[in-house]
Design a protein around this motif. Structure first.
Motif, PDB file in Angstrom:
ATOM      1  N   GLY A  56       0.815  -1.208   0.000  1.00 19.71           N
ATOM      2  CA  GLY A  56       0.000   0.000   0.000  1.00 19.71           C
ATOM      3  C   GLY A  56       0.853   1.263   0.000  1.00 19.71           C
ATOM      4  N   ILE A  57       1.908   1.264   0.790  1.00 19.86           N
ATOM      5  CA  ILE A  57       2.816   2.412   0.833  1.00 19.86           C
ATOM      6  C   ILE A  57       3.508   2.574  -0.513  1.00 19.86           C
ATOM      7  CG2 ILE A  57       4.938   3.311   1.877  1.00 19.86           C
ATOM      8  CD1 ILE A  57       3.984   1.873   4.500  1.00 19.86           C
ATOM      9  N   ARG A  59       2.357   1.608  -3.389  1.00 19.21           N
ATOM     10  CA  ARG A  59       1.349   2.087  -4.343  1.00 19.21           C
ATOM     11  C   ARG A  59       1.216   3.612  -4.256  1.00 19.21           C
ATOM     12  NH1 ARG A  59      -4.139   1.306  -2.376  1.00 19.21           N
ATOM     13  NH2 ARG A  59      -3.614   3.329  -1.555  1.00 19.21           N
ATOM     14  N   ASP A  60       1.220   4.127  -3.036  1.00 18.48           N
ATOM     15  CA  ASP A  60       1.096   5.573  -2.839  1.00 18.48           C
ATOM     16  C   ASP A  60       2.354   6.323  -3.248  1.00 18.48           C
ATOM     17  OD1 ASP A  60      -1.455   5.148  -1.906  1.00 18.48           O
ATOM     18  OD2 ASP A  60      -0.916   5.335   0.211  1.00 18.48           O
ATOM     19  N   ASN A  61       3.480   5.624  -3.306  1.00 18.60           N
ATOM     20  CA  ASN A  61       4.757   6.219  -3.714  1.00 18.60           C
ATOM     21  C   ASN A  61       5.190   5.561  -5.022  1.00 18.60           C
ATOM     22  OD1 ASN A  61       5.831   7.921  -1.249  1.00 18.60           O
ATOM     23  ND2 ASN A  61       4.852   6.101  -0.422  1.00 18.60           N
ATOM     24  N   PHE A  62       4.407   5.757  -6.057  1.00 22.07           N
ATOM     25  CA  PHE A  62       4.621   5.040  -7.320  1.00 22.07           C
ATOM     26  C   PHE A  62       5.964   5.347  -7.963  1.00 22.07           C
ATOM     27  CE2 PHE A  62       3.765   8.694  -9.972  1.00 22.07           C
ATOM     28  CZ  PHE A  62       2.917   9.467  -9.197  1.00 22.07           C
ATOM     29  N   GLU A  63       6.604   6.428  -7.570  1.00 28.85           N
ATOM     30  CA  GLU A  63       7.947   6.746  -8.083  1.00 28.85           C
ATOM     31  C   GLU A  63       9.011   5.900  -7.382  1.00 28.85           C
ATOM     32  OE1 GLU A  63       9.067   9.643 -10.053  1.00 28.85           O
ATOM     33  OE2 GLU A  63       7.013   9.972 -10.748  1.00 28.85           O
ATOM     34  N   THR A  73       8.427   4.958   7.879  1.00 24.95           N
ATOM     35  CA  THR A  73       6.969   5.015   7.743  1.00 24.95           C
ATOM     36  C   THR A  73       6.309   3.900   8.542  1.00 24.95           C
ATOM     37  OG1 THR A  73       7.175   5.986   5.546  1.00 24.95           O
ATOM     38  CG2 THR A  73       5.063   4.991   6.087  1.00 24.95           C
TER      39      THR A  73
END
Length: 101
Positions: A56-57, A59-63, A73
């Protein structure tokens, strides 16, 4: 089996009342219940709870995200993230890319 004796320091635990420790007990039971449901669901994907959160993390940080930032985190040691990352790579969920900066 050793017994647990009630040698409590009454000054230090004066705020522990049936109401407060019953709330703590309910919280513990709810946590175990939710973790059980989550774990059962994640079995079909061969994921642990932490691996799921890591995905999930990511996915939120796709870069991308550095392992140290991911560990911060999650509030865990970097070694823990390294092991979980290796597992996710083996399972085919993620890949690592060397950062050129």
């Amino acid at each position: 089996m050793p017994k647990l004796f009630n040698f409590l320091n009454k000054k230090k635990i004066s705020n522990i009342t049936p109401k407060t420790y019953n709330i703590g007990l309910a919280q513990t039971q709810a946590f175990k219940f939710v973790m059980g449901i989550t774990s059962s669901f994640l079995k079909q994907f061969d994921l642990t709870n932490v691996e799921w959160v890591m995905l999930g993390i990511l996915r939120d940080n796709f870069e991308g995200i550095r392992l140290l930032a991911l560990a911060d985190t999650l509030a865990v040691e970097q070694a823990y993230v390294t092991v979980a990352t290796r597992n996710l790579i083996k399972k085919g969920y993620i890949k690592t890319i060397v950062d050129k900066t």
